[in-house]
Design a protein around this motif. Sequence first.
Motif, short mmCIF file in Angstrom:
data_model
loop_
_atom_site.label_atom_id
_atom_site.label_comp_id
_atom_site.label_asym_id
_atom_site.label_seq_id
_atom_site.Cartn_x
_atom_site.Cartn_y
_atom_site.Cartn_z
N LEU B 163 -0.96 2.69 6.76
CA LEU B 163 -2.09 2.27 6.08
C LEU B 163 -3.22 3.37 6.01
O LEU B 163 -3.91 3.39 4.63
CB LEU B 163 -2.63 1.30 7.24
N ALA B 164 -3.51 4.31 6.73
CA ALA B 164 -4.42 5.28 6.59
C ALA B 164 -3.66 6.08 5.32
O ALA B 164 -4.60 6.83 4.48
CB ALA B 164 -4.32 6.38 7.57
N HIS B 165 -2.57 6.33 5.24
CA HIS B 165 -1.94 7.09 4.17
C HIS B 165 -2.46 6.39 2.87
O HIS B 165 -2.62 6.98 1.82
CB HIS B 165 -0.56 7.21 4.27
N LEU B 166 -1.85 5.04 2.74
CA LEU B 166 -2.26 4.31 1.55
C LEU B 166 -3.52 4.60 0.92
O LEU B 166 -3.86 4.51 -0.21
CB LEU B 166 -2.08 2.87 1.75
N LYS B 167 -4.59 4.58 2.00
CA LYS B 167 -5.97 4.87 1.67
C LYS B 167 -6.06 6.11 0.99
O LYS B 167 -7.05 6.20 0.33
CB LYS B 167 -7.12 4.47 2.75
N ASP B 168 -5.59 7.14 1.79
CA ASP B 168 -5.72 8.46 1.41
C ASP B 168 -5.29 8.58 -0.05
O ASP B 168 -5.73 9.66 -0.93
CB ASP B 168 -4.84 9.66 2.25
N THR B 169 -4.15 7.90 -0.53
CA THR B 169 -3.64 8.41 -1.65
C THR B 169 -4.66 7.77 -2.90
O THR B 169 -4.50 8.24 -4.01
CB THR B 169 -2.53 7.23 -2.27
#
Lengths: 236, 260
Positions: B163-169
Amino acid sequence: MKLDPAFIWTAFIQLLSAVPTTLELTAVSVLCGLLIGTAAALVRIYRVPVLHPLASAYVTFIRGTPMLTHLLLIMFGLPMIIDSVAEGLGLPFRSVSIPMIGFAFISFSITAGAYMSEVVRSGILAVNRGQFEAAYSIGMTTPQLLRRIVLPQAFASALPNLSSAVIGTMHSTTLAFIASVVEINAKAQIVASTNWKFFEAYIAAALLFWGLTIAVERLTALLEKRIHIYNRGGVA
Amino acid sequence: MGTPFDITYVFDYFVKLLPSLRITLVIVEFSLLIGLGVGLIVALPRLYRIPVLQRFSQVYVSFFRGTPILIQLFLFYYGLPEMLKLVHLDVSKVPALYFVIFAYALNSGAYLSEAIRGAVVSVDRGQVEAAYAIGMTGYQSFARIVLPQALALALPVFANHTLAHLKDTSLAFSLGIMELTGKAQTLPTMSRHFIESYLSLAAIYFIICIVLEKLFAVVERRLFRHEGGSVKAGKAVGGLKRLSRRFPAGLDLPKEGARS
């Protein structure tokens, strides 16, 4: 083009001038975030009637969307709201007079608040139930209980999470370049644009952030040691 | 700015943004897949305490967790072509998307290696000993006994990271990738309805996050269905439970582990 180690050093020195801005952004958003977060956490723990679903929705929404969207929404949305309110009230104030860094402060604080609220909430929930009962039984009021008993202990148990939240906030202040705030990332671009040595400038920026992160980690470790001095053999 | 708020644009942009969701998901998928591999490779030296490599993976993890993802993106975007030029590999024609995926993969490799390490460490030591005792080799005991258990334990952390990664993209737009955020910034250049576009952008991210969260919850429940009860209870009485499963009625063990 070859890697120019000398320029890494030059860039590093120049980047140091942007460190205060980054630290300022971090400090303000962490402090405001802690305030917002503690309020939201308390509201959720005590299930305050109307505010409770609002706080939950706030935390869910902010944690479900990227920080970038918050910054963009605040940057474009807030001036519109302020201007229309000011116009409606007939005030001479206009959003143009707000410095861009103000929007970064507001947006980062709102974001940090949602993440901090989870940190604070888990910290408070980690405090032994008996502590509450003991405080009430000797006649403390709820604010006294929170200030003297619960929050200090919650702070101690939330410290590791708090430190990673601070580091996360510090890392996300790099987004402030969108609001044309010159922090380390923006400064790296400026430094590099003079002679096109982007790689060297970003190596310097990365090293700087790495150093800052390690410094925060060390500080947390020190703080943790201090807290555990009088916590040893306690309830935890 | 200056244009009045118009709710119809939110729906309009919502539909127009959906096609670029594909690129966001491509970045997330590939970088997570590569990141899992990298994370496993990086975690192994620290788990087995291999002298020199252990230091390397420590520094790797510290660097990628100690610098902002945005800086890493720029670092790879500008630095990787230079580095590859040293080995006479010209990548100036390679699309930026590959660099972005590479940077995100290395970044999540660092985070996932910590997740894997934590999970492997929390697998009961007796499991490895039992595997060795029945004559498994080091590789077999890792692949057959430890890894499956560790994967289940690592899943909640992995879900969080995804989830954090998705937002980082969302930061990939800064390198000119036309994923959700990049598209949301270019769509309203004509109409000047920026807020509406950003609102639908936030809505899309929010919906994906909720869906992913629910999905992970389902997977988690499936993975832990053998354990019975909550994850924590399963871990606390794990040893006794395993025994009680092995020796159903004959022994008194189930009564001893009264909690199960």
